[in-house]
Design an enzyme around this catalytic site. Structure first.
Site, PDB file in Angstrom:
ATOM      1  N   GLU C 144       0.811  -1.224   0.000  1.00  0.00           N
ATOM      2  CA  GLU C 144       0.000   0.000   0.000  1.00  0.00           C
ATOM      3  C   GLU C 144       0.842   1.272   0.000  1.00  0.00           C
ATOM      4  OE1 GLU C 144      -2.592  -0.489   3.346  1.00  0.00           O
ATOM      5  OE2 GLU C 144      -3.896  -1.902   2.332  1.00  0.00           O
ATOM      6  N   GLU C 322      -6.888  -7.342  -1.137  1.00  0.00           N
ATOM      7  CA  GLU C 322      -7.486  -7.369   0.202  1.00  0.00           C
ATOM      8  C   GLU C 322      -8.949  -6.969   0.064  1.00  0.00           C
ATOM      9  OE1 GLU C 322      -5.322  -4.991   3.024  1.00  0.00           O
ATOM     10  OE2 GLU C 322      -3.361  -5.734   2.366  1.00  0.00           O
TER      11      GLU C 322
END
Lengths: 643, 643, 643
Positions: C144, C322
């Site tokens: 991320e 995710e």
């Protein structure tokens, strides 16, 4: 004095080949003034001590040759990178202790001696070169003192200068001050805050909880004095070389230095009027009000500053140095003015006595910070919307009379030091001195009254039917005496005379009016959603004092608490912050001879010595004096000269 | 114990010539106590090591001679400038890393050893001089620990002390701690956060994103322990010289240190009750509620703290050390109390068992930070509004019984460590443990119930018909056992027993109640504008847990999700944060024998051992017990003593 | 490519004895993928240079033995304490100048060369050991990028690297850059901001007022390039050892680096989809909208990112790495998904072309920062709600077709550099490029259209009936040429082509469209409560440009100002930010052949090459294609393959 127009211009932003055409178009538009130079330090002194004025010579020549008069600005608001590299500690520091860095403008602390020396050098060089230039008809010092909150700096330089300033305020033996006198004056015994020496005194930021208000207030007075000294240093140099008048361009709703003291060193006051930006950014008004005036600006904000800066200007001389011509780039929302507003704003300035109105700027810059700021021309040199409105003003002016100053029937005192006191101790969230005075101003305007704003050292109130002195927290005794002797009606309060000069509550309790036992017994700040009804109409909002003693009650709450009470012959003390209705009712009650007339919503009236003006700030046609005044309309009646 | 009144006084603020008259007026008003000294370090020790107690001797003599008893405060909340000059790194540091500077008060970090040594010296000097003074009838340590958010300090001193504290929590070989034990306890494996040594552990501020909650929570526990140690150092010194009881004056809604632990070292708990300031500044209630109670204060906030500090005080001894007498200076809005409220607040404190109520302050100071804070006297020594109300209380007390403690029918456990856990992990915006417990407290009060607040180490619940233990995130096993064995009804949840001592979710899942398979399967925080309806009335707001297992469902949502479920004999788990209606319904459902009575809006009831009181917190007349109780009215019925 | 499911797993968080059972349950659930390793640096390299991969070998073996494929993450988002101790200046610095410390994750500055070297070492060690491991079927770099606002760092390392980057952008003699070229390109003459050398250039934070937008924009471009370089360094190492595809997991509404440039170095784009957290935390929508979709997520937010990351992925390969499975821990409010939404979100990803959807995470962690973040399993290993929904997807997939890419009829260009330009100069409060593009996307979706998002270097628009290029502030000439030649309808504006590459307004004025005299004459930002009505329906909100020239007017305001104007064959310029109605009307007006169908509120449609899907994002039954689609329902119609 003839009413004139001008424009702000940056020859250094454009190819030299374009200057002559620009100058010709300015002249053709009917402009008289062109302000230049105030951000061009790097072009004038590219390297320390190495000056390049040739380009500026040519620019001034070109403009002058077209018949324009130059206002030449000192460039000290934008020190180049080399200045900062030489004096890295000249940068201002914010209240959170963060250095405010290089990369935009106004990146200097007023207290830095090294930077002041650099300013003296560049101003000396400019004054020497242009002091007798026949085209340079006026000067401007620096640019917009305090813009971007730059007066209060928490730097090491400021701390050192503040301590020296305090030593002067509390003089003692030899070079040092009398620290016991300071401790006593500030009440430092309160929380064991007594200092052993001036060296221990810090700046009033980043303390665990609120600092002593006397300390905070002293720092604001000091900071104001630093601006005065900074400005005076430039004025002294320019005067040594030039006979042209000197101005500074102040901003709207800037109160953190004493404009009257700066103004005393200058010849002309001027201000930068951005009605739409100010409405969104700093008017503090409701969303409904902002919606109603989003494209016109607040109907009283410009007028207030016109009247204020007329008082700041020596002998009432004042200009609008920068007039918004279209959308600006810096407010939360940046709409376009309603068609006609640029003309209206210009005429409103003239109605309040302006000698000149200069548009900012000639051509919208396609680069850097203000690329979204409109000008008279678009970036491609086509005429922007304001160009035509400026041309219309030129046309209007052909048969208009000259500036004809006249005393207004109403006076409102404005005291920057009182504003500092309120800022230090607002007592209620979002309360401010400026807001209180402005609310009184608005109430007068809704009654159609013309107003003079008076500096706090005024002692002669002859000719005023009404004198308003709300919220002036410290009132010297001779001011009280002078007001008590005024012929017109006088309104004090709330908070008038509430503190001594060092921010202590005096005894007898305020206002301690000569000959009256009126006393403020208790003070409340109240929730905005809990206004107190005044019997007969209107409300008290935000702030309310409980009174004992005094004479006749002029206004009282529904619960019979006094709101306005006589405390002397013709003197009335108002104990609350009123809404417009309460203020208007009080004015009508105590000054019945005033020529009042309730203005239609959004219509404002202003009388000069030989004219009466009406301005339509609304988006609707409104009938005024039997005529239908369109949105943004200006109605001007010429009348015989009268005092 | 007789009910008494007192006042806070600062002889160092006033000319010595005024002291005797002040003392006489205090005595004439019927006051028993006068608290002095707590901000006067600079007057006691103007220069390091050079003490001047003569003036304080005279002040105490003057007050004592008038028949007043002195509460003598240690002045460690206001270290003078010379202390800070000697220990520049003693200043606290905020969570943003900014040093919180000198110039107000509480400018010290609890973890600075040099400052602690200075405190020991001044307290030793005071205790030695006044320990046996016959007029000094009580002591106060420091002033308002944590006021201005001063418990959590992010200084270098705090970091070093925190590491040492952690070494103690996770003891290892020799002097060092067991870093592997810490890593395991905190789950540092999660983001590769394992430390190699205690020296690597920093403070939990300024991390890129949220810090490990175990880390943040440990820091809060540490910070609380630092306050306990700081206070104990003073107590030990005073006790060595004096037999007089020792108090500290806590604040309202301060939860960032464990008052029970500080209180265990003291004789008397006291708190500073500012109902109007607290309502505006820290009640967290709606604007409508603030409007309704703007001049009276929240109807439960004072009572809650009275009951809380009764639990904090040794053997239930507690005072109000500072009682608001009029407008204060520090809230966003500072209205005047409704006439009668100062008397009501005083009587409410007595109704909850206070031995003494002291007004803050004797005379409004005309200088420094609190010049807008009312006193019993105005700055000009005239009586302010509260003076007459205090006199009325003196009159009321003439025929009132003494303090008669009695066990209440309802108990609410309050755990400062749970508050820390919620603060570290609120899960939903603005959720707090204090808020949850306070909502339960309010629901009980709306049912007319009197309440005891219990410390988290309580294991004997005899005599309580209802025991509420909401939100206590960590519950030791022996507490579970004791609650399971309680005779009264017990309410747990939400979040009760949700974490082990190091902030991990235990397995079996919470609440893991003895003998029950009830489990919190999933946790939600919900928007404030999306409450969940409870079948039959009331709502779940803010926080909601989904449950599996357990016994009878007492409350459920309209969608048939369980809200309150039996998990043992007399034990009910509530899975949501209820509104008042939901809480009241649950209480009535599970404790049907309680003597409840729905109170009229804004009316509160409190029973002592021999009296029943009703207080009218509204601005209207309300019929109570057949009588018309006016706004701010107090109704007191004496009843036979009962246990 | 088969549609597959996966999960994120942290073997280092659990006892090794549990791994085999976990793996077996994953396989039994029908999962294909298990992502591991991305936070485990401390376990892999507990001490500098001393690697421990044995545990990871065993974990991979255990998972692989159960039939699972491993996605192996590099752990560079969580450098251990020893790395920071070695490189204390590697920490990022925020815009306020505060160091962002150790104790959570992403605590590194992309510009720190020492940290980059550490990353190279750990990635090399991992790649060497696992590059040919048969169970490692894919890689993930870091985690991320930009999460927690970590792209823009104001550190000394960043400043040095920025200066070097600028020297490259403005190359000069020898190693130095051409500072005059930079000054000219940025318009530094504006406020005497010209630099004498690159060494004087600072970062664009903490300036007194706004910095030159060219400066701020350059810093954003630089910062984006630093992410690209950081990622490429890892990719180069992995590729040298492994043939498995490499991915990165992007976030939602992260625009501060150019994902297309990062994506060009990778094989697969993936993103982390948290519909409920994103709705509350970063959707920027109204409270009413948030209430309506609190438990479902915004009906377009996920789809937008699916389409965006399909464009970022090489050859359109993309995953959800995710997927939110229940309440998260990090939004202001964290409700549970409506039953069925986990399945809906999964199917929506497949409908937009995802190859794989991985749930985050396998088992809720009972410790550390994300202990309140749900997983497929509860902390006690019981099945959480999402487990059953994942199982249902496995079941659904049994007879579902493979991924079948197809070109959509509508294309929207997305340009991260334009987003940077808007961020630097939003002109109106809360205006953003992302918001504008997303509003267009939503309007298309309300018309039932499927959409392709295109990178800014697209020059081939064949096959698109409609191409939307709103707000792309800098448009290279060849893009204009390509769009002018497109067969479909093209929509530009507002702000399209408004700046040159160095953030200057070009002349002729924008959009300077080939063959058209259309020009943006003036720009306004408008209050959100003052929308401008479009004649016939819809409104202009937030931003409005006044136009001159151009061809037919397609939309105009009630006041007859042009809103949408033809400026070329099939090319329309829209001068305002429209609401959904205005956007939908324009689409229908200029692309009449599109197969549009107004979707019922909260229903969305998406077509793949061989299927059509409808998704019910509401909490009500809705009739779709003659069927009653329940809340969270998914309707899938298989259709013959078509291009």
């Amino acid at each position: 004095m003839k009413r004139t127009l001008g424009v702000c211009y940056y020859p250094e932003h454009w190819p030299e080949a374009q200057w002559a055409e620009d100058a010709a178009r300015m002249a053709a538009l009917g402009l008289t003034w062109v302000r230049i130079g105030e951000f061009a330090w790097k072009r004038m002194e590219p390297v320390e001590g190495s000056y390049d004025f040739d380009w500026l010579d040519r620019a001034i020549d070109t403009l002058g040759a077209a018949g324009l008069k130059v206002v030449l600005g000192t460039p000290t608001a934008t020190p180049p990178a080399w200045v900062v590299a030489k004096h890295p500690d000249m940068l201002p520091v914010d209240a959170d202790g963060r250095v405010r860095g290089y990369g935009s403008r106004r990146h200097y602390c007023f207290s830095h001696p090294g930077y002041l020396a650099e300013c003296r050098k560049i101003v000396t060089a400019m004054a020497a070169r242009y002091g007798s230039n026949r085209h340079v008809a006026a000067w401007q010092t620096d640019n917009e003192y305090s813009c971007h909150d730059t007066v209060l700096s928490y730097s090491q330089s400021a701390a050192a200068a503040f301590r020296d300033w305090l030593r002067q305020q509390f003089p003692g033996q030899g070079n040092d001050g009398d620290i016991d006198a300071l401790n006593a004056a500030w009440g430092n015994v309160f929380w064991s805050m007594d200092y052993d020496s001036f060296d221990q005194i810090g700046l009033p930021n980043l303390t665990v909880t609120e600092v002593n208000p006397a300390h905070a207030h002293a720092f604001r007075r000091f900071s104001s004095d630093q601006v005065v000294a900074f400005n005076r240093a430039q004025v002294d140099i320019i005067r040594a070389h030039s006979d042209a008048p000197i101005a500074h361009n102040y901003m709207g709703r800037v109160t953190d230095f004493d404009h009257f003291k700066v103004g005393a060193d200058l010849d002309i006051a001027s201000w930068d009027s951005y009605p739409l930006g100010f409405l969104e950014d700093r008017s503090g008004t409701s969303d409904a009000h902002k919606r109603a005036y989003a494209r016109q600006g607040d109907p009283d904000f410009q007028a207030f500053h016109h009247d204020l800066y007329r008082a700041v200007g020596k002998d009432g001389r004042w200009w609008v140095m920068e007039q918004q011509p279209g959308p600006v780039n810096w407010a939360p929302y940046n709409p376009a003015p309603l068609p006609g507003m640029v003309r209206l704003w210009t005429w409103e300035a003239f109605a309040h006595g302006a000698e000149a109105v200069c548009y900012f700027r000639w051509r919208q810059a396609p680069f850097a910070q203000e690329q979204m700021h409109a000008g008279l021309l678009r970036p491609d040199s086509a005429e922007a919307e304001a160009f035509e409105e400026a041309a219309q003003v030129t046309n209007d002016l052909a048969d208009a009379p000259h500036v004809a100053p006249v005393q207004a029937p109403v006076a409102i005192m404005f005291d920057y030091d009182a504003d500092a006191m309120w800022a230090v101790q607002p007592h209620g969230a979002s309360l401010s001195y400026f807001g209180l005075v402005f609310d009184w101003y608005r109430a007068c305007r809704k009654l159609g009254l013309s107003i003079d704003i008076l500096p706090p050292d005024t002692r002669d109130f002859d000719g005023y039917a009404l004198v308003l002195v709300p919220g002036m927290m410290h009132m010297p005794d001779d001011l009280k005496t002078a007001l008590a002797a005024a012929h017109g009606a006088v309104v004090l309060g709330p908070r008038s005379a509430a503190r001594d000069t060092h921010f202590n509550i005096p005894t007898p309790l305020p206002p301690a009016w000569p000959g009256s036992d009126l006393a403020v017994s208790r003070v409340q700040s109240i929730r905005p959603d809990m206004p107190i009804d005044v019997a007969g109409g209107g409300q008290v909002i935000g702030y309310f004092e409980e009174l004992t003693g005094g004479g006749d009650v002029v206004l009282q709450t529904e619960g019979r608490a006094p709101v306005a009470v006589r405390c002397g012959d013709g003197v009335t003390y108002m104990s609350g912050w009123g809404d417009d209705t309460a203020h208007m009712r009080l004015i009508q009650a105590i000054a019945p001879d005033l020529d009042v007339e309730i203005m239609p919503e959004g219509i404002r009236r202003r009388a000069t010595g030989n004219e009466v003006f009406w301005f339509n700030y609304t988006t609707q046609d409104v009938e005024v004096e039997g005529e239908k005044l369109p949105p943004a309309g200006v109605l001007r009646h010429v009348r015989p000269a009268m005092s």
